[in-house]
Write a protein that holds these residues in place. Structure first.
Motif, PDB file in Angstrom:
ATOM      1  N   ARG A  36     -21.209  21.156 -38.377  1.00  0.00           N
ATOM      2  CA  ARG A  36     -21.857  21.393 -39.667  1.00  0.00           C
ATOM      3  C   ARG A  36     -23.051  22.346 -39.515  1.00  0.00           C
ATOM      4  O   ARG A  36     -23.202  23.284 -40.301  1.00  0.00           O
ATOM      5  CB  ARG A  36     -22.311  20.083 -40.309  1.00  0.00           C
ATOM      6  N   ALA A  37     -23.882  22.117 -38.524  1.00  0.00           N
ATOM      7  CA  ALA A  37     -25.063  22.970 -38.324  1.00  0.00           C
ATOM      8  C   ALA A  37     -24.654  24.417 -38.081  1.00  0.00           C
ATOM      9  O   ALA A  37     -25.272  25.350 -38.623  1.00  0.00           O
ATOM     10  CB  ALA A  37     -25.900  22.442 -37.163  1.00  0.00           C
ATOM     11  N   GLY A  38     -23.604  24.627 -37.288  1.00  0.00           N
ATOM     12  CA  GLY A  38     -23.138  25.988 -37.040  1.00  0.00           C
ATOM     13  C   GLY A  38     -22.584  26.641 -38.284  1.00  0.00           C
ATOM     14  O   GLY A  38     -22.848  27.816 -38.560  1.00  0.00           O
ATOM     15  N   LEU A  39     -21.817  25.891 -39.064  1.00  0.00           N
ATOM     16  CA  LEU A  39     -21.228  26.443 -40.287  1.00  0.00           C
ATOM     17  C   LEU A  39     -22.267  26.711 -41.359  1.00  0.00           C
ATOM     18  O   LEU A  39     -22.146  27.671 -42.118  1.00  0.00           O
ATOM     19  CB  LEU A  39     -20.139  25.508 -40.808  1.00  0.00           C
ATOM     20  N   LYS A  55     -17.466  27.933 -48.810  1.00  0.00           N
ATOM     21  CA  LYS A  55     -17.572  26.567 -49.327  1.00  0.00           C
ATOM     22  C   LYS A  55     -17.618  25.607 -48.141  1.00  0.00           C
ATOM     23  O   LYS A  55     -16.805  25.710 -47.232  1.00  0.00           O
ATOM     24  CB  LYS A  55     -16.386  26.238 -50.228  1.00  0.00           C
ATOM     25  N   LEU A  56     -18.580  24.681 -48.195  1.00  0.00           N
ATOM     26  CA  LEU A  56     -18.736  23.713 -47.122  1.00  0.00           C
ATOM     27  C   LEU A  56     -18.810  22.318 -47.716  1.00  0.00           C
ATOM     28  O   LEU A  56     -19.727  22.012 -48.478  1.00  0.00           O
ATOM     29  CB  LEU A  56     -20.005  24.020 -46.312  1.00  0.00           C
ATOM     30  N   GLY A  57     -17.814  21.491 -47.395  1.00  0.00           N
ATOM     31  CA  GLY A  57     -17.763  20.119 -47.890  1.00  0.00           C
ATOM     32  C   GLY A  57     -18.054  19.131 -46.777  1.00  0.00           C
ATOM     33  O   GLY A  57     -18.493  19.506 -45.699  1.00  0.00           O
ATOM     34  N   LYS A  78     -18.201  29.345 -30.064  1.00  0.00           N
ATOM     35  CA  LYS A  78     -19.504  29.827 -29.594  1.00  0.00           C
ATOM     36  C   LYS A  78     -20.691  29.208 -30.314  1.00  0.00           C
ATOM     37  O   LYS A  78     -21.776  29.112 -29.741  1.00  0.00           O
ATOM     38  CB  LYS A  78     -19.577  31.346 -29.725  1.00  0.00           C
ATOM     39  N   HIS A  79     -20.519  28.804 -31.583  1.00  0.00           N
ATOM     40  CA  HIS A  79     -21.671  28.385 -32.384  1.00  0.00           C
ATOM     41  C   HIS A  79     -21.564  26.987 -32.981  1.00  0.00           C
ATOM     42  O   HIS A  79     -22.507  26.521 -33.617  1.00  0.00           O
ATOM     43  CB  HIS A  79     -21.914  29.403 -33.501  1.00  0.00           C
ATOM     44  N   CYS A  80     -20.424  26.328 -32.795  1.00  0.00           N
ATOM     45  CA  CYS A  80     -20.239  25.001 -33.398  1.00  0.00           C
ATOM     46  C   CYS A  80     -19.805  23.944 -32.387  1.00  0.00           C
ATOM     47  O   CYS A  80     -19.539  22.802 -32.757  1.00  0.00           O
ATOM     48  CB  CYS A  80     -19.198  25.073 -34.522  1.00  0.00           C
ATOM     49  N   GLY A  81     -19.730  24.315 -31.130  1.00  0.00           N
ATOM     50  CA  GLY A  81     -19.382  23.355 -30.093  1.00  0.00           C
ATOM     51  C   GLY A  81     -17.946  22.888 -30.099  1.00  0.00           C
ATOM     52  O   GLY A  81     -17.629  21.867 -29.491  1.00  0.00           O
TER      53      GLY A  81
END
Length: 151
Positions: free
Chosen positions: A138-141, A92-94, A52-55
């Protein structure tokens, strides 16, 4: 983060929610939700958010996330016939990986009953070699990523 730190999680610690109505078949012989069902719930909210939010599309994405580690800490039993509310955040986002945390709440209860989740490493669908997540993913996360300890 230790299990004791996660035990104090509240709804306000999570940025995205999904409800789940437990089923009779979710319970085990001890009359509470079977441990394997928790992982089903973690997978459900994470994939719901990605779609729904990250395509992320199940069949058309060139980059896919593979689970490389998972965990679950249990604090209070839940089970049928309860309604649960699942909370999601990114801890955590890498460049090519993301670690999700899911809080399992009983409807109307502020503190978590369980906390778990997993880490995705994004790879190319065609060859399973490491790949960078798309800017859309990335934008969604980033919307759920912890910055300075807060969402």
């Amino acid at each position: 983060m230790s299990s004791l730190d996660r035990k104090g999680r509240k709804r306000s610690d999570y940025g995205y929610f999904l409800s789940y109505r437990t089923r009779w078949s979710d319970n085990d012989q001890y009359s509470h939700m079977n441990n394997a069902v928790y992982y089903h719930l973690y997978d459900s909210i994470i994939n719901d958010y990605l779609a729904k939010h990250c395509g992320v599309k199940a069949t058309s994405s060139s980059v896919i996330g593979l689970v490389v580690t998972s965990s679950s800490d249990f604090y209070r039993p839940v089970g049928y016939p309860q309604v649960l509310e699942l909370g999601l955040r990114v801890s955590k986002l890498g460049k090519s990986s993301v670690t999700y945390e899911v809080g399992v709440f009983e409807e109307g209860v502020e503190l978590v009953a369980a906390v778990g989740g997993y880490t995705h490493v994004f790879v190319e669908r065609s060859n399973r070699k490491p790949g960078n997540m798309s800017s859309e993913i990335r934008a969604g996360l980033e919307k759920l990523a912890l910055v300075g300890g807060k969402l």
